[in-house]
Design a protein around this motif. Structure first.
Motif, short mmCIF file in Angstrom:
data_model
loop_
_atom_site.label_atom_id
_atom_site.label_comp_id
_atom_site.label_asym_id
_atom_site.label_seq_id
_atom_site.Cartn_x
_atom_site.Cartn_y
_atom_site.Cartn_z
N ALA A 114 0.87 -1.17 -0.18
CA ALA A 114 0.01 -0.04 -0.22
C ALA A 114 0.70 1.10 0.12
O ALA A 114 0.24 2.32 -0.49
CB ALA A 114 -0.94 0.00 1.27
N ASP A 115 2.17 1.26 0.43
CA ASP A 115 2.81 2.43 0.81
C ASP A 115 3.41 3.14 -0.37
O ASP A 115 3.52 4.18 -0.63
CB ASP A 115 3.92 2.37 1.51
CG ASP A 115 5.15 1.38 1.41
OD1 ASP A 115 5.10 0.84 0.32
OD2 ASP A 115 5.85 1.22 2.33
N LEU A 116 3.70 2.23 -1.54
CA LEU A 116 4.28 2.57 -2.96
C LEU A 116 5.50 3.44 -2.73
O LEU A 116 6.03 4.23 -3.67
CB LEU A 116 3.22 3.43 -3.65
CG LEU A 116 2.17 2.68 -4.35
CD1 LEU A 116 0.96 3.26 -4.81
CD2 LEU A 116 2.38 1.26 -4.67
N GLU A 117 6.57 3.25 -1.74
CA GLU A 117 7.48 4.20 -1.33
C GLU A 117 8.58 3.77 -2.57
O GLU A 117 8.75 2.44 -2.76
CB GLU A 117 8.34 3.75 -0.20
CG GLU A 117 7.44 4.55 0.99
CD GLU A 117 7.59 6.13 0.71
OE1 GLU A 117 8.62 6.61 0.42
OE2 GLU A 117 6.45 6.65 0.85
N PRO A 118 9.48 4.44 -3.00
CA PRO A 118 10.42 4.11 -4.16
C PRO A 118 11.40 2.90 -3.54
O PRO A 118 11.84 2.90 -2.27
CB PRO A 118 11.29 5.31 -4.36
CG PRO A 118 10.37 6.22 -3.99
CD PRO A 118 9.38 5.65 -2.83
N THR A 119 11.27 1.77 -4.29
CA THR A 119 12.08 0.35 -3.83
C THR A 119 12.78 -0.14 -4.94
O THR A 119 12.26 -0.24 -6.03
CB THR A 119 11.17 -0.64 -3.30
OG1 THR A 119 10.15 0.01 -2.42
CG2 THR A 119 11.54 -1.55 -3.10
N ALA A 120 14.18 -0.31 -4.59
CA ALA A 120 14.97 -1.10 -5.83
C ALA A 120 14.36 -2.55 -5.59
O ALA A 120 14.14 -3.16 -4.54
CB ALA A 120 16.48 -0.81 -5.49
N GLY A 121 14.47 -3.22 -6.85
CA GLY A 121 14.21 -4.62 -6.95
C GLY A 121 15.07 -5.33 -7.81
O GLY A 121 15.71 -4.75 -8.41
N GLN A 122 14.56 -6.60 -8.28
CA GLN A 122 15.18 -7.36 -9.34
C GLN A 122 14.97 -6.75 -10.62
O GLN A 122 13.67 -6.26 -10.78
CB GLN A 122 14.57 -8.69 -9.22
CG GLN A 122 15.17 -9.27 -8.18
CD GLN A 122 16.65 -9.52 -8.33
OE1 GLN A 122 17.25 -9.99 -9.17
NE2 GLN A 122 17.40 -9.46 -6.97
N PRO A 123 15.78 -6.26 -11.69
CA PRO A 123 15.45 -5.70 -12.63
C PRO A 123 14.08 -6.46 -13.72
O PRO A 123 13.23 -5.60 -14.01
CB PRO A 123 16.61 -5.94 -13.59
CG PRO A 123 17.67 -6.16 -12.67
CD PRO A 123 17.15 -6.79 -11.46
N ASN A 124 13.83 -7.75 -13.64
CA ASN A 124 12.76 -8.29 -14.31
C ASN A 124 11.38 -7.81 -13.49
O ASN A 124 10.45 -7.57 -14.34
CB ASN A 124 12.74 -9.93 -14.16
CG ASN A 124 13.97 -10.55 -14.75
OD1 ASN A 124 14.96 -9.92 -15.21
ND2 ASN A 124 14.14 -11.63 -14.66
N TRP A 125 11.60 -7.63 -12.25
CA TRP A 125 10.38 -7.28 -11.55
C TRP A 125 9.92 -5.59 -11.82
O TRP A 125 8.74 -5.34 -11.95
CB TRP A 125 10.56 -7.23 -10.11
CG TRP A 125 9.64 -6.82 -9.01
CD1 TRP A 125 8.45 -7.50 -8.88
CD2 TRP A 125 9.62 -5.61 -8.43
NE1 TRP A 125 7.54 -6.36 -7.94
CE2 TRP A 125 8.52 -5.55 -7.60
CE3 TRP A 125 10.85 -4.58 -8.18
CZ2 TRP A 125 8.37 -4.47 -6.45
CZ3 TRP A 125 10.55 -3.73 -7.40
CH2 TRP A 125 9.18 -3.56 -6.65
N ARG A 126 11.13 -4.95 -12.01
CA ARG A 126 10.94 -3.38 -12.01
C ARG A 126 10.36 -3.44 -13.55
O ARG A 126 9.49 -2.58 -13.93
CB ARG A 126 12.11 -2.90 -12.05
CG ARG A 126 12.14 -1.35 -12.33
CD ARG A 126 13.33 -0.59 -12.17
NE ARG A 126 13.31 0.69 -12.37
CZ ARG A 126 13.91 1.40 -13.29
NH1 ARG A 126 15.15 0.94 -13.66
NH2 ARG A 126 13.60 2.82 -13.43
N HIS A 127 10.90 -4.10 -14.49
CA HIS A 127 10.66 -3.98 -16.04
C HIS A 127 9.16 -4.49 -16.17
O HIS A 127 8.50 -3.77 -17.09
CB HIS A 127 11.62 -4.73 -16.87
CG HIS A 127 12.97 -4.12 -16.90
ND1 HIS A 127 13.99 -4.86 -17.22
CD2 HIS A 127 13.40 -2.88 -16.13
CE1 HIS A 127 15.11 -4.14 -17.10
NE2 HIS A 127 14.56 -2.96 -16.33
N ARG A 128 8.61 -5.21 -15.45
CA ARG A 128 7.47 -6.01 -15.67
C ARG A 128 6.52 -4.76 -15.26
O ARG A 128 5.53 -4.44 -15.95
CB ARG A 128 7.25 -7.16 -15.00
CG ARG A 128 5.91 -7.87 -15.10
CD ARG A 128 5.91 -9.33 -14.53
NE ARG A 128 6.87 -9.66 -13.30
CZ ARG A 128 6.13 -9.33 -12.00
NH1 ARG A 128 4.97 -8.81 -12.00
NH2 ARG A 128 7.02 -9.55 -11.12
#
Length: 115
Positions: free
Chosen positions: A87-101
């Motif tokens: 719910a918070d949607l704070e900026p978060t780094a994650g795996q590139p595949n996850w971000r790109h999706r």
């Protein structure tokens, strides 16, 4: 216009525009980039996933012009982003595949909401 109560549509519209934190231009460029191959590039109106192209179409519409199918896509995008991000949607780094999706749906997890 979509067949749903005005208040419910207003809430969905607001939530959709919160989770879709990429501009139309950013999303369009991302869809074209993701669809480009080493030797070919898709036509701009055919680039990206169907859902990504639908999000782009919705971003170009007024609320009063939404169809029932637009509402379905908006709900799907809100549900997907919310279930993957919380719910918070704070900026978060994650795996590139996850971000790109997620970016294919118009949500960049590294970008602050509302920017």
């Amino acid at each position: 216009m979509a067949d749903m109560p005005t208040q419910e549509l207003d809430e969905l519209w607001g939530r959709f525009h919160t989770v879709v934190n990429m501009t139309s231009r950013e999303l369009s460029e991302w869809l074209r980039t993701r669809s480009a191959g080493q030797e070919t590039e898709e036509l701009p109106d055919q680039a990206g996933t169907e859902n990504g192209r639908r999000v782009l179409e919705i971003l170009g519409k007024r609320r009063v012009d939404l169809t029932d199918d637009d509402v379905r896509v908006m709900r799907k995008v809100v549900d997907t982003v919310t279930s993957e991000r919380g719910a918070d949607l704070e900026p978060t780094a994650g795996q590139p595949n996850w971000r790109h999706r997620l970016m294919t749906l118009g949500h960049d997890p590294l970008k602050p909401v509302g920017s």
